[in-house]
Design a protein around this motif. Structure first.
Motif, mmCIF file in Angstrom:
data_model
loop_
_atom_site.group_PDB
_atom_site.id
_atom_site.type_symbol
_atom_site.label_atom_id
_atom_site.label_comp_id
_atom_site.label_asym_id
_atom_site.label_seq_id
_atom_site.Cartn_x
_atom_site.Cartn_y
_atom_site.Cartn_z
ATOM 1 N N GLU A 1 0.821 -1.209 0.000
ATOM 2 C CA GLU A 1 0.000 0.000 0.000
ATOM 3 C C GLU A 1 0.857 1.263 0.000
ATOM 4 O OE1 GLU A 1 -2.873 2.388 3.158
ATOM 5 O OE2 GLU A 1 -2.712 0.200 3.321
ATOM 6 N N GLU A 2 1.892 1.291 0.852
ATOM 7 C CA GLU A 2 2.746 2.479 0.952
ATOM 8 C C GLU A 2 3.603 2.658 -0.296
ATOM 9 O OE1 GLU A 2 2.841 4.883 3.206
ATOM 10 O OE2 GLU A 2 1.174 3.980 4.305
ATOM 11 N N THR A 3 4.046 1.554 -0.873
ATOM 12 C CA THR A 3 4.848 1.647 -2.093
ATOM 13 C C THR A 3 4.009 2.190 -3.245
ATOM 14 O OG1 THR A 3 6.170 -0.251 -1.370
ATOM 15 C CG2 THR A 3 6.374 0.397 -3.665
ATOM 16 N N LEU A 4 2.798 1.684 -3.368
ATOM 17 C CA LEU A 4 1.897 2.167 -4.408
ATOM 18 C C LEU A 4 1.522 3.629 -4.192
ATOM 19 C CD1 LEU A 4 -0.415 -0.946 -4.818
ATOM 20 C CD2 LEU A 4 1.182 -0.051 -6.512
ATOM 21 N N LYS A 5 1.403 4.015 -2.936
ATOM 22 C CA LYS A 5 1.091 5.410 -2.632
ATOM 23 C C LYS A 5 2.224 6.324 -3.103
ATOM 24 C CE LYS A 5 -0.811 6.082 1.347
ATOM 25 N NZ LYS A 5 -0.992 6.268 2.825
ATOM 26 N N MET A 6 3.463 5.889 -2.868
ATOM 27 C CA MET A 6 4.603 6.691 -3.309
ATOM 28 C C MET A 6 4.679 6.742 -4.832
ATOM 29 S SD MET A 6 8.630 6.376 -2.235
ATOM 30 C CE MET A 6 8.260 6.665 -0.506
ATOM 31 N N ALA A 7 4.458 5.595 -5.476
ATOM 32 C CA ALA A 7 4.470 5.557 -6.938
ATOM 33 C C ALA A 7 3.376 6.450 -7.509
ATOM 34 C CB ALA A 7 4.293 4.117 -7.426
ATOM 35 N N SER A 8 2.219 6.429 -6.887
ATOM 36 C CA SER A 8 1.097 7.243 -7.346
ATOM 37 C C SER A 8 1.391 8.736 -7.202
ATOM 38 C CB SER A 8 -0.170 6.883 -6.563
ATOM 39 O OG SER A 8 -0.549 5.546 -6.809
ATOM 40 N N LYS A 9 2.088 9.103 -6.150
ATOM 41 C CA LYS A 9 2.478 10.499 -5.960
ATOM 42 C C LYS A 9 3.382 10.960 -7.104
ATOM 43 C CE LYS A 9 1.745 13.129 -3.354
ATOM 44 N NZ LYS A 9 0.846 14.337 -3.436
ATOM 45 N N ILE A 10 4.331 10.110 -7.490
ATOM 46 C CA ILE A 10 5.223 10.442 -8.607
ATOM 47 C C ILE A 10 4.418 10.633 -9.888
ATOM 48 C CG2 ILE A 10 7.104 9.559 -10.074
ATOM 49 C CD1 ILE A 10 8.179 8.142 -7.520
ATOM 50 N N CYS A 11 3.370 9.811 -10.053
ATOM 51 C CA CYS A 11 2.549 9.873 -11.259
ATOM 52 C C CYS A 11 1.758 11.179 -11.384
ATOM 53 C CB CYS A 11 1.577 8.692 -11.298
ATOM 54 S SG CYS A 11 2.355 7.107 -11.648
ATOM 55 N N GLU A 12 1.679 11.944 -10.312
ATOM 56 C CA GLU A 12 0.960 13.215 -10.365
ATOM 57 C C GLU A 12 1.730 14.287 -11.144
ATOM 58 O OE1 GLU A 12 -0.026 14.590 -6.490
ATOM 59 O OE2 GLU A 12 -1.134 12.776 -5.935
ATOM 60 N N TYR A 13 3.029 14.060 -11.342
ATOM 61 C CA TYR A 13 3.874 15.095 -11.920
ATOM 62 C C TYR A 13 4.203 14.797 -13.383
ATOM 63 C CZ TYR A 13 4.200 15.824 -6.925
ATOM 64 O OH TYR A 13 3.878 16.002 -5.599
ATOM 65 N N SER A 14 4.874 15.737 -14.016
ATOM 66 C CA SER A 14 5.191 15.612 -15.437
ATOM 67 C C SER A 14 6.133 14.444 -15.703
ATOM 68 C CB SER A 14 5.849 16.901 -15.935
ATOM 69 O OG SER A 14 6.457 16.702 -17.190
ATOM 70 N N GLN A 15 5.712 13.585 -16.616
ATOM 71 C CA GLN A 15 6.508 12.421 -16.988
ATOM 72 C C GLN A 15 7.826 12.836 -17.637
ATOM 73 O OE1 GLN A 15 4.300 9.900 -19.595
ATOM 74 N NE2 GLN A 15 5.560 8.108 -19.223
ATOM 75 N N GLU A 16 7.776 13.830 -18.521
ATOM 76 C CA GLU A 16 8.996 14.221 -19.218
ATOM 77 C C GLU A 16 9.962 14.966 -18.300
ATOM 78 O OE1 GLU A 16 8.129 16.665 -22.589
ATOM 79 O OE2 GLU A 16 6.718 17.944 -21.516
ATOM 80 N N VAL A 17 9.439 15.699 -17.343
ATOM 81 C CA VAL A 17 10.305 16.391 -16.386
ATOM 82 C C VAL A 17 10.977 15.397 -15.448
ATOM 83 C CG1 VAL A 17 10.326 17.998 -14.432
ATOM 84 C CG2 VAL A 17 9.063 18.581 -16.510
ATOM 85 N N ILE A 18 10.226 14.403 -14.975
ATOM 86 C CA ILE A 18 10.797 13.343 -14.126
ATOM 87 C C ILE A 18 11.917 12.616 -14.870
ATOM 88 C CG2 ILE A 18 10.335 11.098 -13.080
ATOM 89 C CD1 ILE A 18 9.202 13.171 -11.319
ATOM 90 N N SER A 19 11.676 12.277 -16.142
ATOM 91 C CA SER A 19 12.676 11.564 -16.940
ATOM 92 C C SER A 19 13.949 12.383 -17.120
ATOM 93 C CB SER A 19 12.091 11.208 -18.313
ATOM 94 O OG SER A 19 10.992 10.352 -18.195
ATOM 95 N N LEU A 20 13.752 13.663 -17.449
ATOM 96 C CA LEU A 20 14.897 14.550 -17.632
ATOM 97 C C LEU A 20 15.669 14.701 -16.329
ATOM 98 C CD1 LEU A 20 16.117 16.475 -19.848
ATOM 99 C CD2 LEU A 20 14.820 18.298 -18.740
ATOM 100 N N GLY A 21 14.935 14.842 -15.229
ATOM 101 C CA GLY A 21 15.571 15.013 -13.931
ATOM 102 C C GLY A 21 16.349 13.798 -13.467
ATOM 103 N N LYS A 22 15.796 12.611 -13.691
ATOM 104 C CA LYS A 22 16.502 11.385 -13.301
ATOM 105 C C LYS A 22 17.817 11.258 -14.065
ATOM 106 C CE LYS A 22 16.318 6.350 -13.360
ATOM 107 N NZ LYS A 22 15.520 5.099 -13.408
#
Length: 294
Positions: A220-241
């Motif tokens: 539950e907690e892992t999915l919650k964290m993953a879901s939080k990441i999904c709230e943000y821009s996919q391309e910005v997350i990719s560039l940032g990583k």
């Protein structure tokens, strides 16, 4: 399909993937992909589960091949925003299959084992989506390396982590690469020289894991964290990583040059401008659905 089933039975393993739909609500609602229509899908979380419990989820060559293929396919899917690596049973992963490391005459095969394992660890950090380790139980040797290689790790409070190769005469040299880049040097050396396990709380204190939760709340907690990441821009997350991992290999001045260049590049993205404008307008941003080209 029948051939795949026979192959999996032959190796008694290994892998299960589930695609979850993320719905943007306060409590994310999760569905198997076959039960949800495309009209309710905002983004996806891909879950990969090690299931060779009879072998303590050992990272055999067949397991490594499965993981490499699954991660590659998941990250290539334009809808995938987060990958979760989890495992069934009381052992997250015991590391390499030691039976594959017997016989000094099999030097070429041994070379293949470690090259393939290193390829997997690098792939996890190179794919353009965050990879989260969901850890329950014991993670040892290359299993501990797998946790250290992930971008984020959520661990059950009952988990333990160790690099015990020294106890059997095989120093955990390759696990030490990921370990030494995740935790302080002296803590890493203590784990490598003594082979003794550390608790989930110790792993959190040293930075090996990102969060410790009760075992019954782990998924539950892992999915919650993953879901939080999904709230943000996919391309910005990719560039940032990509930027973060690259600058970590550079000296300070070179790191600032690279990251400044990427900040400018970020501002050229539609999502870079959309996020700033949404903040100014006091509204929620409307993100693009595409990954950044990195």
């Amino acid at each position: 399909m029948a051939a795949l089933v026979r192959f999996q039975k032959l190796f008694r393993c290994v892998l299960h993937t589930r695609k979850h739909c993320y719905i943007s609500t306060k409590q994310p609602k999760l569905f198997h992909s076959g039960l949800a229509g495309s009209d309710v899908i905002a983004s996806y979380i891909r879950r990969i589960v090690l299931r060779n419990t009879s072998k303590r989820n050992a990272l055999s060559v067949s397991m490594l091949d499965f993981l490499l293929d699954a991660i590659e396919k998941a990250s290539a899917d334009a809808d995938t925003r987060v990958i979760i690596l989890a495992a069934d049973g009381p052992v997250f992963s015991s590391g390499h299959d030691l039976k594959e490391l017997l016989d000094r005459e099999r030097r070429d095969y041994h070379k293949l084992v470690f090259e393939k394992c290193s390829e997997l660890m690098a792939r996890i950090q190179d794919v353009p989506v965050p990879v989260i380790a969901e850890v329950k139980g014991l993670a040892t040797a290359a299993g501990c390396q797998l946790v250290a290689s992930c971008d984020i790790a959520v661990a059950a409070d009952t988990s333990q982590f160790a690099t015990p190769g020294v106890k059997i005469g095989l120093f955990c040299s390759t696990p030490g690469v990921a370990l030494g880049r995740s935790i302080p040097r002296k803590t890493a050396m203590k784990m490598l020289f003594t082979g003794e396990p550390i608790s989930a709380e110790e792993a959190y204190a040293t930075g090996l894991v990102s969060k410790v939760v009760p075992e019954d709340k782990l998924e539950e907690e892992t999915l919650k964290m993953a879901s939080k990441i999904c709230e943000y821009s996919q391309e910005v997350i990719s560039l940032g990583k990509d930027c973060f991992n690259k600058q970590m290999t550079l000296d300070r001045d070179a790191a600032y040059r690279l990251s400044s260049k990427v900040m400018v590049q970020n501002l050229q993205l539609a999502d870079g401008q959309e996020g700033i404008q949404a903040f100014i307008d006091k509204r929620k941003p409307r993100w693009n659905k595409h990954k950044a080209a990195i």
